[in-house]
Enzyme design. Structure first.
Site, PDB file in Angstrom:
ATOM      1  N   ASP A   9     -13.277 -36.274 -65.624  1.00 58.29           N
ATOM      2  CA  ASP A   9     -13.977 -36.775 -66.714  1.00 58.29           C
ATOM      3  C   ASP A   9     -13.730 -35.697 -67.968  1.00 58.29           C
ATOM      4  O   ASP A   9     -14.545 -35.120 -68.762  1.00 58.29           O
ATOM      5  CB  ASP A   9     -15.499 -36.513 -66.300  1.00 58.29           C
ATOM      6  CG  ASP A   9     -16.092 -35.141 -66.114  1.00 58.29           C
ATOM      7  OD1 ASP A   9     -17.447 -34.775 -66.478  1.00 58.29           O
ATOM      8  OD2 ASP A   9     -15.177 -34.271 -65.857  1.00 58.29           O
ATOM      9  N   ASP A  14     -11.717 -29.474 -67.808  1.00 53.04           N
ATOM     10  CA  ASP A  14     -10.766 -30.269 -66.965  1.00 53.04           C
ATOM     11  C   ASP A  14      -9.324 -30.275 -67.705  1.00 53.04           C
ATOM     12  O   ASP A  14      -8.432 -30.200 -67.079  1.00 53.04           O
ATOM     13  CB  ASP A  14     -11.250 -31.787 -67.309  1.00 53.04           C
ATOM     14  CG  ASP A  14     -12.551 -32.024 -67.046  1.00 53.04           C
ATOM     15  OD1 ASP A  14     -13.552 -31.604 -67.425  1.00 53.04           O
ATOM     16  OD2 ASP A  14     -12.917 -32.756 -65.814  1.00 53.04           O
ATOM     17  N   ASP A 241     -13.285 -26.356 -63.198  1.00 49.64           N
ATOM     18  CA  ASP A 241     -12.304 -27.248 -62.819  1.00 49.64           C
ATOM     19  C   ASP A 241     -10.897 -26.325 -62.634  1.00 49.64           C
ATOM     20  O   ASP A 241     -10.181 -26.643 -61.572  1.00 49.64           O
ATOM     21  CB  ASP A 241     -12.066 -28.311 -63.952  1.00 49.64           C
ATOM     22  CG  ASP A 241     -13.386 -29.351 -63.935  1.00 49.64           C
ATOM     23  OD1 ASP A 241     -13.355 -29.946 -64.954  1.00 49.64           O
ATOM     24  OD2 ASP A 241     -14.097 -29.303 -62.979  1.00 49.64           O
TER      25      ASP A 241
HETATM   26  O1  RIB Z   1     -20.414 -28.614 -63.059  1.00 53.45           O
HETATM   27  C1  RIB Z   1     -19.388 -28.185 -63.676  1.00 53.45           C
HETATM   28  C2  RIB Z   1     -18.553 -29.700 -63.739  1.00 53.45           C
HETATM   29  O2  RIB Z   1     -19.154 -30.447 -64.431  1.00 53.45           O
HETATM   30  C3  RIB Z   1     -17.080 -29.485 -64.453  1.00 53.45           C
HETATM   31  O3  RIB Z   1     -16.099 -30.378 -63.845  1.00 53.45           O
HETATM   32  C4  RIB Z   1     -17.326 -29.893 -65.789  1.00 53.45           C
HETATM   33  O4  RIB Z   1     -15.978 -30.385 -66.417  1.00 53.45           O
HETATM   34  C5  RIB Z   1     -18.339 -30.949 -65.827  1.00 53.45           C
HETATM   35  O5  RIB Z   1     -17.595 -32.073 -65.244  1.00 53.45           O
HETATM   36 CA    CA Z   2     -14.759 -31.864 -65.164  1.00 55.25          CA
END
Ligand code: RIB
Ligand code: CA
Length: 308
Positions: A9, A14, A241
Site C-alpha cells: 500500500d 513500503d 515494512d
Molecule cells: O502498521 C504498519 C503498517 O501499516 C506498515 O505496512 C505501514 O506501511 C502501514 O501500511
Molecule cells: Ca505498508
C-alpha cells in the site's frame, strides 16, 4: 534467484522495503501488486511506480483492490503524509501501471511458478484474500508468505490500543488469509518498534551512504518522523515494512514461534486485534509462524548494504 512478489500500500516505509528487494542481487522481484491502505489506491500505484523508477528497475506495478472487502477504506495519511511519501513535493503522478489486476497477478504468478514464489504483503491483505477466495489452490503452491501485520505476541496497536494498521484496515481479509493454509510468517509492529527505529544516529548513517535510494529513504519519512515524535513517542520513524522485508530476504537471524493466530472482526475497540492462542484455549490449531524478534544490527546491517 528467488522470485519475490510484493503486495504493497505504497507509502514511506513500503518504499524503503521496495528499494531493498530491488537492490538485492539474489532476488528477482517479479512484480508489485498494489492495495489501498496508507493512501488511496491510485496514489499508492503512483508511489510504487515512482519508487521503481528511482531504483532504475522496470519491474511491473499492478493496481489491485481499491478498498477493503467489507468496509470503507480508512487511510493513514496523517501518518505518512497526504501523498504517503512525506508531502515533500515529489512528482508522484502521471505514470502508467502494467495491464493486469493485483489479485489475478498473484494467482497467475504463483500457479506459473509452483514452489518458487515468496509472496510478501506489506499492506492490508485485501488482494491476498480475493486471490485466495478465487483460487484456494495457491495456498499450497506458494513457497513462503511473509506478512508485515499484527502485533506479535503481546505488542501494542498503532491504530487502536490493540490493533496494527494493516490488520485493522481489512480484518475480514486477514481471517481469510489466516484460515487459508498458506505458509504464513507474520512480522508484527512489535518487531518494528523494538528493532527498526531510525534514530538520529541511524539517519546520519543512512545519509552517509550517499546514494539516491538512501537519501530518498530518509527524505520521504518527513511526516512519519513527525508522527513518531508526537504520537508514538519513538526515538524516530520506525520501519515495519523494511524489517519484514529483511526477514523475507534472510529469516535466519529471527526468533519465531508457530502459533494459533486469529483476528477480531468486530467494531472498535477490538476490530483488527490479533488473537494468539498460546495454550489452545480456543482449540485453535497453530497456523502461523510469528516472528518475535529480528535483531537490530542484522536489520540495519542489511538495510545499509542494500541502500548503499
Ligand atoms: O502498521 C504498519 C503498517 O501499516 C506498515 O505496512 C505501514 O506501511 C502501514 O501500511
Ligand atoms: Ca505498508
Amino acid at each position: 534467484m528467488r522470485k519475490f512478489l510484493i503486495d504493497t500500500d505504497t507509502a514511506s516505509d513500503d518504499a524503503v522495503a521496495m528499494c531493498m528487494a530491488l537492490a538485492h542481487p539474489d532476488v528477482d522481484v517479479v512484480g508489485f501488486t498494489v492495495v489501498a491502505g496508507n493512501v488511496p489506491l491510485d496514489q499508492a500505484v503512483q508511489n510504487a511506480l515512482y519508487t521503481v523508477e528511482l531504483c532504475g528497475a522496470d519491474t511491473p506495478v499492478y493496481a489491485g483492490a481499491p478498498a477493503p472487502m467489507a468496509r470503507d477504506l480508512q487511510t493513514a495519511q496523517e501518518v505518512h503524509g497526504e501523498d504517503g511519501m512525506g508531502d515533500i513535493g515529489l512528482p508522484l503522478s502521471g505514470r502508467t501501471p502494467a495491464e493486469g489486476w493485483g489479485p489475478q497477478v498473484i494467482v497467475d504468478t504463483i500457479r506459473a511458478n509452483p514452489g518458487e514464489v515468496t509472496l510478501i504483503a506489506i499492506g492490508p491483505l485485501t488482494n491476498l484474500a480475493i486471490a485466495l477466495l478465487w483460487a484456494p489452490d495457491i495456498a499450497e503452491k506458494v513457497e513462503r508468505v511473509v506478512i508485515m501485520g499484527g502485533t506479535g505476541e503481546h505488542g501494542p496497536g498503532n491504530i487502536t490500543p490493540t490493533a496494527e494498521f494493516n490488520f485493522w484496515v481489512d480484518p475480514e481479509a486477514v481471517r481469510v488469509v489466516l484460515r487459508s493454509g498458506m505458509p504464513l510468517e507474520l512480522v508484527g509492529w512489535d518487531v518494528s518498534i523494538a528493532n527498526a527505529v531510525v534514530t538520529e544516529e541511524r539517519r546520519a548513517e543512512i545519509r552517509a551512504l550517499g546514494t539516491a535510494q538512501a537519501n530518498f529513504s530518509i527524505d520521504i519519512q518527513a511526516t512519519l518522523a513527525q508522527y513518531a515524535w508526537e504520537e508514538t513517542r519513538l526515538a524516530g520513524p520506525d520501519f515495519p515494512d523494511p524489517i519484514a522485508m529483511a526477514h523475507a530476504i534472510d529469516p535466519s537471524p529471527a526468533t519465531s514461534e508457530f502459533l494459533a493466530v486469529d483476528i477480531a472482526i468486530g467494531p472498535d475497540p477490538m476490530r483488527g486485534t490479533m488473537i494468539v492462542d498460546h495454550y489452545g484455549f480456543a482449540q485453535g490449531t497453530p497456523n502461523a509462524t510469528v516472528v518475535t524478534r529480528y535483531p537490530e544490527d542484522a536489520f540495519f546491517g542489511m538495510l545499509y548494504e542494500l541502500l548503499g
